[in-house]
Scaffold this motif. Structure first.
Motif, PDB file in Angstrom:
ATOM      1  N   GLU A  68       0.843  -1.202   0.000  1.00  0.00           N
ATOM      2  CA  GLU A  68       0.000   0.000   0.000  1.00  0.00           C
ATOM      3  C   GLU A  68       0.878   1.252   0.000  1.00  0.00           C
ATOM      4  O   GLU A  68       0.577   2.232  -0.671  1.00  0.00           O
ATOM      5  CB  GLU A  68      -0.964   0.020   1.202  1.00  0.00           C
ATOM      6  CG  GLU A  68      -1.943  -1.145   1.260  1.00  0.00           C
ATOM      7  CD  GLU A  68      -2.999  -1.152   0.155  1.00  0.00           C
ATOM      8  OE1 GLU A  68      -2.826  -0.499  -0.888  1.00  0.00           O
ATOM      9  OE2 GLU A  68      -4.019  -1.849   0.351  1.00  0.00           O
ATOM     10  N   GLU A 123     -11.446  -2.530  -0.274  1.00  0.00           N
ATOM     11  CA  GLU A 123     -10.605  -3.097  -1.332  1.00  0.00           C
ATOM     12  C   GLU A 123     -11.448  -3.471  -2.552  1.00  0.00           C
ATOM     13  O   GLU A 123     -11.064  -3.213  -3.694  1.00  0.00           O
ATOM     14  CB  GLU A 123      -9.887  -4.362  -0.841  1.00  0.00           C
ATOM     15  CG  GLU A 123      -8.859  -4.142   0.249  1.00  0.00           C
ATOM     16  CD  GLU A 123      -7.591  -3.446  -0.239  1.00  0.00           C
ATOM     17  OE1 GLU A 123      -7.416  -3.230  -1.455  1.00  0.00           O
ATOM     18  OE2 GLU A 123      -6.773  -3.111   0.630  1.00  0.00           O
ATOM     19  N   GLU A 153      -5.203  -4.750  -5.599  1.00  0.00           N
ATOM     20  CA  GLU A 153      -6.268  -4.593  -4.596  1.00  0.00           C
ATOM     21  C   GLU A 153      -7.155  -5.846  -4.552  1.00  0.00           C
ATOM     22  O   GLU A 153      -7.676  -6.198  -3.495  1.00  0.00           O
ATOM     23  CB  GLU A 153      -7.112  -3.336  -4.809  1.00  0.00           C
ATOM     24  CG  GLU A 153      -6.372  -2.016  -5.025  1.00  0.00           C
ATOM     25  CD  GLU A 153      -5.350  -1.601  -3.967  1.00  0.00           C
ATOM     26  OE1 GLU A 153      -5.147  -2.320  -2.968  1.00  0.00           O
ATOM     27  OE2 GLU A 153      -4.734  -0.530  -4.152  1.00  0.00           O
TER      28      GLU A 153
HETATM   29 FE   LIG Z   1      -5.258  -2.587  -1.053  1.00  0.00          FE
END
Ligand SMILES: [Fe+2]
Ligand SMILES: [Fe+2]
Length: 199
Positions: A68, A123, A153
């Motif tokens: 991330e 997500e 993701e």
């Molecule tokens: Fe993510």
């Protein structure tokens, strides 16, 4: 099966007007996106800090923090390339409404499940939005960028759901996941379609 593959279970597809207006406003989308990546990294760090006894979760989440954070770095690069600044964060109506769905209390494992499932929703929706951007955005570099993020993701979404199932009985997780998916669709339905937000 097909449905799950393309929408990750989400009940309400993105309003097509959003992609249309978002791609005319790429600066605000990139700024909002940068903050989403920052919040994603910070949410994973919070899980690790607040539930250190959950060994498997700590093991799975630690590399996700790094991913991330690298997404955040990559969005910053895209901003810089275009001469845009990060600027200040804006209110994230979508995430603040999702947070209200969390049931507080119960066992540590139950609390963890709630947080994991809410993260899985974020997500899933981000993944769905990245897919829309990938498909319809004109800029070739961003088209490719959003494809890569969509894949990444989607794998985080799977991590969160699988972890929830490893801490609580599968039927309980599935039932709660179904409730949360419906609540997310309701939030999405009532959220203003904005050209300056990723969600
Ligand atoms: Fe993510
Ligand atoms: Fe990300």
């Amino acid at each position: 099966m097909e449905k799950e593959k393309f929408t990750l279970g989400l009940e309400l597809p993105t309003d097509p007007r959003w992609v249309n207006i978002a791609q005319k406003n790429i600066k605000d989308i990139l700024v909002d996106h940068a903050y989403c990546e920052q919040k994603a990294a910070s949410a994973c760090i919070s899980l690790i800090i607040n539930f250190p006894e959950m060994d498997e979760m700590v093991k799975v989440m630690t590399p996700v923090v790094a991913e991330e954070w690298s997404h955040f770095e990559r969005v910053l690069e895209q901003l810089e390339k275009r001469g845009y600044k990060l600027g200040s964060p804006r209110k994230d109506e979508y995430v603040s409404q999702l947070m209200k769905l969390e049931i507080k209390g119960g066992s540590r494992k139950f609390q963890l499940m709630e947080k994991l499932l809410i993260n899985a929703l974020i997500e899933a929706r981000s993944c769905e939005r990245f897919k829309q951007l990938h498909l319809y955005i004109q800029d070739d570099e961003l088209k490719k960028f959003y494809y890569e993020l969509m894949v990444s993701e989607a794998s985080h979404y799977k991590n969160f759901l699988q972890l929830a199932e490893s801490y609580q009985p599968k039927e309980e997780v599935r039932k709660r996941w179904g409730e949360l998916l419906s609540a997310e669709a309701e939030i999405m339905k009532n959220l203003e379609v904005r050209e300056d937000r990723l969600h």
